[in-house]
Design a protein around this motif. Structure first.
Motif, PDB file in Angstrom:
ATOM      1  N   THR A 171      -1.347  11.038  -1.348  1.00 44.80           N
ATOM      2  CA  THR A 171      -2.518   9.901  -0.532  1.00 44.80           C
ATOM      3  C   THR A 171      -2.865   8.859  -1.540  1.00 44.80           C
ATOM      4  N   THR A 172      -3.147   9.269  -2.737  1.00 46.17           N
ATOM      5  CA  THR A 172      -3.440   8.157  -3.617  1.00 46.17           C
ATOM      6  C   THR A 172      -2.230   7.148  -3.653  1.00 46.17           C
ATOM      7  N   ASN A 173      -0.827   7.698  -3.868  1.00 40.23           N
ATOM      8  CA  ASN A 173      -0.014   6.908  -4.016  1.00 40.23           C
ATOM      9  C   ASN A 173       0.152   5.696  -2.725  1.00 40.23           C
ATOM     10  N   ALA A 174      -0.093   6.295  -1.670  1.00 41.59           N
ATOM     11  CA  ALA A 174       0.166   5.550  -0.364  1.00 41.59           C
ATOM     12  C   ALA A 174      -1.279   4.618  -0.354  1.00 41.59           C
ATOM     13  N   LEU A 175      -2.278   5.096  -0.671  1.00 44.19           N
ATOM     14  CA  LEU A 175      -3.480   4.037  -0.563  1.00 44.19           C
ATOM     15  C   LEU A 175      -3.302   3.046  -1.552  1.00 44.19           C
ATOM     16  N   VAL A 176      -2.848   3.170  -2.543  1.00 41.73           N
ATOM     17  CA  VAL A 176      -2.644   2.002  -3.788  1.00 41.73           C
ATOM     18  C   VAL A 176      -1.496   1.271  -3.145  1.00 41.73           C
ATOM     19  N   TYR A 211       7.265  -1.903   4.068  1.00 41.55           N
ATOM     20  CA  TYR A 211       7.095  -1.171   3.307  1.00 41.55           C
ATOM     21  C   TYR A 211       5.513  -0.624   3.206  1.00 41.55           C
ATOM     22  N   LEU A 212       4.512  -1.879   3.632  1.00 45.48           N
ATOM     23  CA  LEU A 212       3.221  -1.461   3.721  1.00 45.48           C
ATOM     24  C   LEU A 212       2.930  -0.356   4.931  1.00 45.48           C
ATOM     25  N   GLY A 213       3.833  -0.652   5.788  1.00 46.53           N
ATOM     26  CA  GLY A 213       3.504   0.100   6.999  1.00 46.53           C
ATOM     27  C   GLY A 213       4.091   1.755   6.715  1.00 46.53           C
ATOM     28  N   ILE A 214       5.147   1.813   6.087  1.00 43.77           N
ATOM     29  CA  ILE A 214       5.563   3.084   5.723  1.00 43.77           C
ATOM     30  C   ILE A 214       4.445   3.720   4.925  1.00 43.77           C
ATOM     31  N   ASN A 215       3.798   3.142   4.228  1.00 44.18           N
ATOM     32  CA  ASN A 215       2.745   3.738   3.075  1.00 44.18           C
ATOM     33  C   ASN A 215       1.397   3.746   3.883  1.00 44.18           C
ATOM     34  N   ILE A 216       1.112   3.019   4.796  1.00 44.52           N
ATOM     35  CA  ILE A 216      -0.154   3.421   5.682  1.00 44.52           C
ATOM     36  C   ILE A 216       0.081   4.813   6.304  1.00 44.52           C
TER      37      ILE A 216
END
Length: 417
Positions: free
Chosen positions: A269-274, A145-150
């Protein structure tokens, strides 16, 4: 606990998990198309909110036939083959969209891409369950999940900039990154479909993952708690769908089209950075809690994050709202996959992920249709009090399910004693 100690959470996972991690970073970095589908339909094609909502609904529902096919095939042919074949077909659908301009054919091609993408998703989930166990499953799902959002931390920002002047590169970029991620999987990830010996050995285990005989519905009815979980999760997905539909409309209404697309990309981008910053911390903080309890907490965070949008009109407050509901998203996504994997028999993982994704995804698919009509009649601002009530109600239902499971575990322990 320091960052080095927290990072140890991800140490010692299977090699294939790390490959999938990097593959999903690349694929998600190019996931330009679907986050901006609402803008494309309403601005480029001139659709009203209700008609646009119906197309978004069809796009969301397009995964259903693909998922049914992919889930069945992944349990018999193999996870890896299904992922590569259908994801490649989805990428091919994006290529002609780059050259069709504002043609009505574009959304239909995107719907077809959704069918193919849907076929790959049960195979991905089944592969994750195959490659992990109850001890390392939560960090493995968290890492993926972290990889997807990076990737998502970069993708929406780039797409927001490209949208107004270079829209064709949104489609081509999505296709290219999908192919690159598939090459990594093709070369470095082995097939994870359980062998006959593994299936026979699992029948002796006293766990929900043991192999089962019978069709999908016979086996699913033996796990009523999993079915209840899926039904409540439908409310979660209905609420979460507002981040790409009602939120896009609200941002456009407040800031105008030009600023709205850029600001919406910045919120993505905020969503993904969080997610990138907070996933490890939240995983470490809640690792001792049951997955179902973490999901209940997620519902409360979603209620607060989306509910406060009713009161705000300044962009910094939209950023704050995004931070809050994103923390709910983190807890929900990372723990839902674990909960399903812990309750699905190894012989039916692909099909279980299919039926459960259809049930839970119904909320995401129906949300634009229902909310599109709701917005036209009541205005977009009225969405947020409704979403608050729905999310809090779902959180309470998840907590009740947690208490039921805890009571059953205590009874089992007493019997063993």
């Amino acid at each position: 606990m320091g960052i080095k100690e927290e990072l140890k959470t991800y140490v010692g996972l299977p090699k294939s998990i790390y490959v999938l991690f990097f593959a999903r970073i690349i694929n998600s970095m190019g996931a330009f198309v679907f986050p901006f589908l609402t803008f494309f339909l309403t601005e480029n094609l001139g659709m009203g909110e209700e008609i646009a909502g119906k197309f978004v609904f069809m796009s969301a529902m397009s995964y259903v036939p693909g998922s049914i096919i992919g889930g069945k095939l992944s349990d018999h042919i193999g996870r890896k083959k299904i992922i590569i074949f259908f994801q490649a077909l989805a990428a091919i659908c994006f290529i002609p969209c780059a050259f069709l301009g504002n043609s009505i054919v574009v959304p239909w091609l995107l719907i077809l891409a959704g069918v193919f993408g849907g076929a790959a998703q049960p195979a991905y989930s089944a592969m994750m369950a195959d490659l992990t166990n109850t001890d390392n499953r939560k960090p493995a799902f968290s890492l993926l999940y972290l990889g997807i959002n990076i990737g998502f931390a970069v993708g929406p920002l780039i797409a927001g900039i490209l949208y107004n002047n270079y829209i064709e590169w949104i489609f081509l970029g999505d296709a290219a990154t999908t192919f690159i991620s598939l090459i990594l999987i093709m070369i470095y990830v082995h097939e994870s479909l359980p062998t006959e010996d593994e299936i026979e050995q699992s029948k002796e285990l006293d766990t929900n993952e043991r192999a089962e005989e019978g069709n999908l519905f016979e086996v699913l009815l033996k796990r009523p708690q999993l079915l209840a979980f899926a039904l409540v999760s439908t409310i979660y997905s209905f609420v979460y769908a507002q981040h790409s539909f009602a939120l896009a409309i609200q941002v456009k209404d407040i800031f105008g089209m030009d600023k709205g697309t850029v600001f919406f990309g910045m919120l993505g981008t905020t969503n993904a950075l969080v997610v990138v910053v907070m996933t490890l911390f939240l995983t470490s903080l809640t690792k001792k809690l049951k997955p179902i309890l973490n999901i209940s907490i997620a519902g409360i965070l979603n209620a607060i994050g989306f509910g406060i949008i009713y009161y705000i009109a300044e962009f910094p407050m939209f950023v704050f709202s995004t931070i809050v509901w994103t923390m709910g998203e983190i807890l929900n996504v990372t723990n839902s996959g674990v909960y399903i994997a812990n309750h699905a028999p190894m012989t039916h993982r692909g099909r279980f992920n299919t039926i459960l994704s259809i049930i839970t995804g119904a909320g995401f698919a129906l949300s634009p249709v229902i909310m599109g009509s709701f917005i036209e009649n009541h205005g977009v601002r009225q969405v947020w009090p409704l979403v608050f009530v729905l999310s809090m109600g779902a959180a309470v239902l998840m907590y009740i399910l947690y208490r039921v499971e805890k009571s059953q575990e205590q009874k089992k322990d007493c019997i063993k004693l």
